[in-house]
Design an enzyme around this catalytic site. Sequence first.
Site, short mmCIF file in Angstrom:
data_model
loop_
_atom_site.label_atom_id
_atom_site.label_comp_id
_atom_site.label_asym_id
_atom_site.label_seq_id
_atom_site.Cartn_x
_atom_site.Cartn_y
_atom_site.Cartn_z
CB THR A 188 -0.77 0.01 1.34
OG1 THR A 188 -1.41 -1.24 1.48
CG2 THR A 188 -1.74 1.14 1.44
CB VAL A 217 -12.51 -4.59 1.64
CG1 VAL A 217 -12.05 -3.18 1.97
CG2 VAL A 217 -13.35 -4.58 0.36
N GLY A 218 -9.25 -4.80 2.53
CA GLY A 218 -8.30 -4.66 3.64
C GLY A 218 -8.51 -3.37 4.41
N GLY A 242 -3.75 -6.13 6.12
CA GLY A 242 -4.79 -5.19 6.56
C GLY A 242 -5.70 -5.70 7.64
N1 GLY Z 1 -2.70 -3.07 3.50
C1 GLY Z 1 -3.35 -3.44 2.33
C2 GLY Z 1 -4.29 -4.54 2.46
O1 GLY Z 1 -4.21 -5.33 3.39
O2 GLY Z 1 -5.14 -4.67 1.60
#
Ligand code: GLY
Length: 329
Positions: A188, A217-218, A242
């Site tokens: 990210t 979804v993160g 995430g």
């Molecule tokens: N940090 C990005 C995700 O886990 O989608």
Amino acid sequence: MSRRRFIKNLGLAGAGLAINPLKSKTQPPNLTPPVKNNPLVISTWIHGMEANAGAWEILSNGGNALDAVQKGVAVTENDLNNRSVGLGGRPDRDGHVTLDACIMDHDSRCGAVAFLEEIIHPIDVARAIMDKTPHVMLVGKGAQQWALENGFTKASFQVPVPPVQKDYEEWRIKSEYKTGVNVENHDTIGMLALDANGRMAGACTTSGMAYKIRGRVGDSPIIGAGLFIDGDVGGATATGVGEAMIRTAGSSAVVESMRRGASPEEACYDIVQRILKKHPGVDGMQVGFLAMNMQGETGGYSVYNGFNYALRNKGQNEMIDAKYMRTWE
Ligand code: GLY
């Protein structure tokens, strides 16, 4: 509240027995005013260098932090060689690239989009949701439909991009799903900026975990998990697996630690320690946090070595290695 209950509460207040919020033990310490005329931007990983350059064009000309972070992370979204942000990213396990992003300013205005497909700049969609709708977050087909109705267009190139499609087809032979440390040293992009007027904003955008379950979804589009800004205190953003940030409202927790007086680095350390306590035995789970307070102090901390961040201000333009808890060989 019933009339009777209301009158009873009034009576308590009159007798001085009602809870006085000014005497709460959680009252924040005296907060020093934000630093001005010293713009600053930080962002996660090496791709943050180019992203910061995009943001700096706005910050160095007296522009506002919100426009700067939007422009900055869009640079990374635009890079089709980036495998973890934008449409050059890796797909879910069904072969679809799905994008998550959010943006937030010093006044708690925010916008987010998740599970978005075929649109190059999810961060622009997140900003448009913030500016043009009464909502914070749109997801999936509805988000795409809204974006197309509001001036966004679908990408005209093949997604996944050809080298990513090739990798995906190789991956499918075994379909092994792992959430390891990111050995490519990127994930990210999370960005925090303080402008010359002492206003802070942040943005976070990702294509998410490679080969994730479709629909996953993160943290990145979740306000409080992947990003949080409080214009009185500062901001934080996160990178890595995430689920750990969502379980702990990680970025919000970092900002609350700073509110109680922790430095940005101490606040990031605290949440990393808490995450490790809540996830015993999860070897190989990389999580990193980045924070900035309103005085322009910055800091980061991660579970494993390897996490770094890019910093740009009037005198510096460099990568900084974050401290970490554990070493990954
Ligand atoms: N940090 C990005 C995700 O886990 O989608």
